[in-house]
Scaffold this active site. Sequence first.
Site, PDB file in Angstrom:
ATOM      1  N   LYS A  12     -29.120   3.147  24.645  1.00 21.18           N
ATOM      2  CA  LYS A  12     -30.210   3.728  25.433  1.00 21.18           C
ATOM      3  C   LYS A  12     -31.152   2.620  25.920  1.00 21.18           C
ATOM      4  CE  LYS A  12     -29.140   8.121  25.176  1.00 21.18           C
ATOM      5  NZ  LYS A  12     -28.658   8.815  26.377  1.00 21.18           N
ATOM      6  N   SER A  61     -34.315   8.181  24.773  1.00 21.71           N
ATOM      7  CA  SER A  61     -34.577   8.732  23.444  1.00 21.71           C
ATOM      8  C   SER A  61     -35.699   7.956  22.788  1.00 21.71           C
ATOM      9  CB  SER A  61     -33.306   8.602  22.601  1.00 21.71           C
ATOM     10  OG  SER A  61     -33.608   8.811  21.245  1.00 21.71           O
ATOM     11  N   TYR A 114     -26.420   3.424  18.912  1.00 17.82           N
ATOM     12  CA  TYR A 114     -26.787   4.469  19.862  1.00 17.82           C
ATOM     13  C   TYR A 114     -28.094   4.101  20.560  1.00 17.82           C
ATOM     14  CZ  TYR A 114     -29.159   8.698  21.400  1.00 17.82           C
ATOM     15  OH  TYR A 114     -29.869   9.595  22.133  1.00 17.82           O
TER      16      TYR A 114
END
Lengths: 701, 701
Positions: free
Chosen positions: A167, A135, A163
């Site tokens: 990643k 991302s 989050y």
Amino acid sequence: MTQHTPTQPQKKYVLVTGGAGYIGSHTVAELIENGYECIVVDNLDNSSYESVSRLQILTKHKITFYHTDLCDKEELRKIFVNHNIDSVIHFAGLKAVGESTQIPLKYYRNNILGTLALLELMQEYHVEKLVFSSSATVYGDATRFPDMIPIPEECPLGPTNPYGNTKYTIEKILNDLYESEKKNWKFAILRYFNPIGAHPSGLIGEDPLGIPNNLLPYMAQVAVGRREKLNVFGNDYDSRDGTPIRDYIHVVDLAKGHIAALKYLDNTKSEGLCREWNLGSGTGSTVLEVYRAFCDACGDDIPYEITGRRAGDVLNLTAKPDRATNELHWKTELNVADACKDLWKWTTENPFGYQLKGVVDKFAAQKDDFESRFITLGEGTKFEVTFANLGATIVDIKVDGQSVVLGYKDEAGYLQEDTAYIGATIGRYANRIAKGKYTLNGKEYQLTINNGENCNHGGPSTFHTKKFMGPLVQNPKKDIFTAEFLLLDFGKELNEFPGDLIIHVKYIVNVAEKTLDIEYQAELVNGEATPINMTNHTYFNLNKVNKETFAGTELRVASARSLDMDMKRVVPTGKIITREIATFDSSKPTVLGEKTPDYDYAFVIDENEKITDVNTAKRRKLTTVAKAYHPESKIGLEILTTEPTFQIYTGDWLSAGYTPRQGFAVEPGRYVDAINHEQWRESVILKRGDVYGSKIVYRFT
Amino acid sequence: MTQHTPTQPQKKYVLVTGGAGYIGSHTVAELIENGYECIVVDNLDNSSYESVSRLQILTKHKITFYHTDLCDKEELRKIFVNHNIDSVIHFAGLKAVGESTQIPLKYYRNNILGTLALLELMQEYHVEKLVFSSSATVYGDATRFPDMIPIPEECPLGPTNPYGNTKYTIEKILNDLYESEKKNWKFAILRYFNPIGAHPSGLIGEDPLGIPNNLLPYMAQVAVGRREKLNVFGNDYDSRDGTPIRDYIHVVDLAKGHIAALKYLDNTKSEGLCREWNLGSGTGSTVLEVYRAFCDACGDDIPYEITGRRAGDVLNLTAKPDRATNELHWKTELNVADACKDLWKWTTENPFGYQLKGVVDKFAAQKDDFESRFITLGEGTKFEVTFANLGATIVDIKVDGQSVVLGYKDEAGYLQEDTAYIGATIGRYANRIAKGKYTLNGKEYQLTINNGENCNHGGPSTFHTKKFMGPLVQNPKKDIFTAEFLLLDFGKELNEFPGDLIIHVKYIVNVAEKTLDIEYQAELVNGEATPINMTNHTYFNLNKVNKETFAGTELRVASARSLDMDMKRVVPTGKIITREIATFDSSKPTVLGEKTPDYDYAFVIDENEKITDVNTAKRRKLTTVAKAYHPESKIGLEILTTEPTFQIYTGDWLSAGYTPRQGFAVEPGRYVDAINHEQWRESVILKRGDVYGSKIVYRFT
């Protein structure tokens, strides 16, 4: 859709983790379009099996599905044991930034542990190509560096939420694993910008749980009235209209980026790699620009309000997509307007995403065997119909809460040896073929004999034991539900008939009208021609389906003209005779008694008698061919069809949990043994390029 | 060592993960020194239970140990269920930088998953203080930034290997978890520079598996001849002598840093925190400076060679420790020379770390119950002795491969109801106390009656059912092994005697001499005085221990003078009589037969008759008191002691898997029922401040 070439041993199996999710499902569609075979694994925590089910119908492809959590390594191992996996596209992971700040441990455990289990198994089973769903969040606030907007892959990373940290960590894991065994591994790390839109079919799209975090799904929910108004967080940024600039990318473009990355890995010979690519358009759009595009798409100015800036937001996060353009030969082809249009189609056709009120399903064999489900449409209404994947069977029809057809409580019931095709879709060839023999294009075929000296209902390759894919369930209008099943009737080892067929069975349940429409369609995708004749084999009992015979049922038919039978051989002589049975014109109905009259005869529908076309659905109108009524329950049934004949069978041989005359069948279809009768033959031969079709309607009153 | 205050309800229980490892074990020592109670959890993948065992003896403290992998969350949960944990110090993790580049997935799984399981359980059980073992490795190459040497905590992070990435990720997890629930959590992240040295006791230290990665352990192995020479990677850096500069910190200083951090968390009231502190000296040393310090410590110039620079090495990585100094009030107190001295002591006393050739152990009850082991010293030699934690029992003595004492194959044997104290340490009061009554400091005590009308061998609080801590096993000289056990004989609910005792049992096995020395020591740490009388209750059978009686054994004793017994009450009258038994001067030995003679009498050792001191080990010399010989096996036994009497018991009541006269016991000790006889009483009363002591030797020929 993609060209079907059913036996392609060189096909590559791609394991798609999180393949039931938003980006995953769109990528599965593109993978199949590009000739890959997909195995989807998903824990369905934040997605629905319906997306897989719909993809099967959309792509006309079998998609093997595992309801497995990646963190459960031993369950995940089974997939590696069962399949020869060539590569992996790894989407699975929790992805809500806001939620991740509330429950970070769950994000770390799920995303990192799942990835580790996956990589460990890839290492163990020598699956060495992976496309990873990263991302742009890994960049964090790229505006903190000079000259890093648009953001190149070289921009220093600095995620600002859990989050993003997961990643980032997974990217590190991939880098470290690659460094440890450089020759083995090929890793493509794709850093997504802002995926939006939906599949242009309207069948798959984003289905966020709870309040959407992202602009587009939020606007869509405002547009359909699920949310009051859009909040625009700040209009005092240094942009064209004062709102922040982001890089939005159509999910179909994004999905195609995965194919490009996978092909890049495939084409990288001799040595490994671990490399990152931005997937973005390179073109920034402001919030208000996207708002305007969406309003144009939905034809309405949805309410919005400018509120204060949101903590952590920055002016501009646009991708520099040059590396993907140069190396992957990929760039976006769709724009924000396209995405808004497709999102609007998805939203209006699926206002509550994959969730449909009035549709429930349960497992009919084993838990988590999604190929063996019973799906009920119209649940909670006065007309409920339940279907099975097995045989695309009608398992139950409830009229005002009362079951009026025979059926079993689980799949095992339908797989009993002496079951009488109860509720099933019959094919490839319904009814008898004399001595199981026929000729086609000068070649003589011999089918397995399974009924006296004849072959009945398709013999051992009969559809009632086959698992149909899907269903694609929709609720296109109030009171109307549809369920579409697909069968790939491929492969000589399973089917004694020539050629490969795609069989499409569509059910339409109208709960207001209490009608069930059945539409059959078949397409030959391999071979020159095949005999075909399909019907549905529901047994009705309008009064006491589970306990007693149908005795007392009043029956009338459209015509008493019936095929004359050689009663020794149980096949038609070719002549038409008249039988004793009440027609619509008769003063009194035929009353079916405890023992008599007993029918197992085909009647001819006058309007359709001279049929020659294989697609009656296209050429013929629906004709009412039989009416039944039971005075005790006061339930009436009308049966309509586009077909030339209908078999009436009073169930005198019923067994397997039922007793004789507990239900009667009315089976519209082509002429019995038509393949062996010149005057009827043309209507049962499907040639390559033609489409077989027929319709049946059950209407209850 | 720390002051013993046995019942301190306010003590804080600290869970130390990886507490059996290098830094963990030193921190446990400091924690106990500072009044904390420790629970150690370790998977022993890269460490040894011996460190825990030794810590128990070193600290005279019970350390609860769990052989559990943090990744096994359900096993880890048991610790949280069983104990009221106040805080956690989290060392557990794989830590070899080089290995991490080879098997990165294992590092990520072990270090991150283990931490997540720990944090999830802390969250669930509301344990909210954690000191985390991070590393200066998280900074990576701090020289890439201007003005970041010495390295402050604000230096941007950038680990350059998977090990460092796992530490970095865990720091992120802690930060994110803190941010999610700021009021709950108190996290101290300690970034270690280069820990070196060992505990000054020489009992615990670094025990690296395989080839050491670090400078000091490598030099130590060169010094003891396990490695050929030291490689110095580059002498062309811009330093005083051309070799790179690092910040070395004595492991005891480092351990103290954890106490400082824990106290800081304890003292942070009302709100949470998550903060990083460097633990370093602030003073850099070059490789050659450390080399010189180590050569000084070991008194030898060990060989070294200058080789080329090593990839990834940089000139200077020295800590800026100001934050720890200012906030934790901690700074290093020891220098590189101290560390080298302590390392050299550890190395010379434990040249192969915790591994000792000739020592093996096995679990005597359940797997992983380290409190229930059988430990064999001298394994593979002609004199093997096996001990149990239970009762610090002598389980077996093998002379030239032949067992010569009775014993059971597992702990359950020793815990049978009718077992005869076989091989056990007897205490708190060996032999009978008349009617179980005695007075002390004007108070009358009544013990449980367990033998006729008397109390024998300490009654229900007898040592033979108690789990002794340790052992601390050492191999101080060739052919000599020692095993030290400790019992905290604390608490009235378990012990009918007054006061809390620390009981120390030391066994010395000399495999060349075939002698087993037993040294008892006891110290009163709570209460004013207690009766005490200890012995060992081994049953000998010099011929056929497992099958037959000892018949044929020839026995001689130092003296035939024996305590006169009131045979009805089975206690001494106080007079001395002469019994029929061969003395060393007799022309013929007493031959023990199938049935007779049967002894259960105490004999007086003339030299020690008038003993008044409770510490015979200090005041008396060893005297040979009995000799036994079996002409068939040709095995002889001599028993020596510092004690005034010895009981001879021909085992006429043996049961529990054995038969009468299968073994005989010779039990040196104080006078029987001395506590109730004015003339003997003084020698069995241990007062606060005095030390009880005695010695027994079993010598085989």
